[in-house]
Design an enzyme around this catalytic site. Sequence first.
Site, PDB file in Angstrom:
ATOM      1  N   ALA A  43       0.798  -1.236   0.000  1.00  0.00           N
ATOM      2  CA  ALA A  43       0.000   0.000   0.000  1.00  0.00           C
ATOM      3  C   ALA A  43       0.827   1.280   0.000  1.00  0.00           C
ATOM      4  O   ALA A  43       0.274   2.363   0.124  1.00  0.00           O
ATOM      5  CB  ALA A  43      -0.985   0.035   1.166  1.00  0.00           C
ATOM      6  N   ALA A  44       2.149   1.187  -0.172  1.00  0.00           N
ATOM      7  CA  ALA A  44       2.956   2.411  -0.231  1.00  0.00           C
ATOM      8  C   ALA A  44       2.537   3.263  -1.424  1.00  0.00           C
ATOM      9  O   ALA A  44       2.333   4.481  -1.292  1.00  0.00           O
ATOM     10  CB  ALA A  44       4.436   2.063  -0.316  1.00  0.00           C
ATOM     11  N   GLY A  45       2.400   2.629  -2.584  1.00  0.00           N
ATOM     12  CA  GLY A  45       1.977   3.367  -3.769  1.00  0.00           C
ATOM     13  C   GLY A  45       0.568   3.910  -3.635  1.00  0.00           C
ATOM     14  O   GLY A  45       0.271   5.029  -4.078  1.00  0.00           O
ATOM     15  N   ASP A  46      -0.306   3.127  -3.032  1.00  0.00           N
ATOM     16  CA  ASP A  46      -1.684   3.583  -2.834  1.00  0.00           C
ATOM     17  C   ASP A  46      -1.731   4.777  -1.888  1.00  0.00           C
ATOM     18  O   ASP A  46      -2.485   5.739  -2.111  1.00  0.00           O
ATOM     19  CB  ASP A  46      -2.542   2.446  -2.264  1.00  0.00           C
ATOM     20  CG  ASP A  46      -2.677   1.287  -3.220  1.00  0.00           C
ATOM     21  OD1 ASP A  46      -2.617   1.506  -4.443  1.00  0.00           O
ATOM     22  OD2 ASP A  46      -2.823   0.142  -2.742  1.00  0.00           O
TER      23      ASP A  46
END
Length: 309
Positions: free
Chosen positions: A252-255
């Site tokens: 979820a880093a990109g999210d």
Amino acid sequence: MKTAGKLVVLGSINADHILNLDAFPTPGETVTGHRYQVAFGGKGANQAVAAGRSGANIAFIACTGDDDTGERVRQQLESDNIDIAPVSVVDGESTGVALIFVNGEGENVIGIHAGANAALIPERVAAQHALIAGADALLMQLESPVESVLAAAKIAHENHTTVVLNPAPARVLSDELLALVDIITPNETEAEKLTGVRVENDEDAARAAKALHDKGIHTVIITLGSRGVWASVEGEGRRIPGFKVKAVDTIAAGDTFNGALVTALLEGEQLDDAIRFAHAAAAIAVTRPGAQPSVPWRNEIDEFLSQQR
């Protein structure tokens, strides 16, 4: 807190089943994990949560199953400052599931069962025409049926709603869809899938960005992991570094980056400042395990940034 424009997120909802391993198994190998957890995820929901916790005025178009998981997901989303009225409950279907392995370096591999996410068909998108048309921005990913992403992009484009596309998971997309996108946020793999350009350095990123500009996209932000992002506006590009932190889990880093980025842009921040805000949110997220449990709140992001000055 600043007043943000109206954001609509369209995307997926999953229950993430996460197992931590020392190393990923090879084909035919059985390995023993040392931590198992179930957390809420899905790229759409993760980005909606990141936006909600960052302070966005947000509504979420999505589908859950008519199961206990779906009920708990909806309650959690509502507690994250998200308008869940456009979240449909699909009779006879289960909420989406993601099976996730995380290795000792914080990297992950993921397998997904779409479940109710597959029910986010163009007819459900059409039912939310007024919501999309009245928004300032529409943020989407590719865990929903691509024909529904296209349908939503058409509504947004016709009504001057800014279309932001995070083209993940990686896949080839039609020029018809790309021409409707105002801001695109691929990582290196997704940029290569869309352009044929392998992104290994800044020069490659500039070439990939140009290919996307040539398809009609105004702003290209290619995320480069620990190297930051390549940000290009109508062909004028530069790399904007991120923050160095000890990564525990990159789920979820990109999210988180995407949800925080759009929130900052809707608050009127300049692109460089919005990217710095999004970098901070993502930096905090990778120091924590899980998808939505790792997403920071606005006060945490502001405190992190104040410590960087």
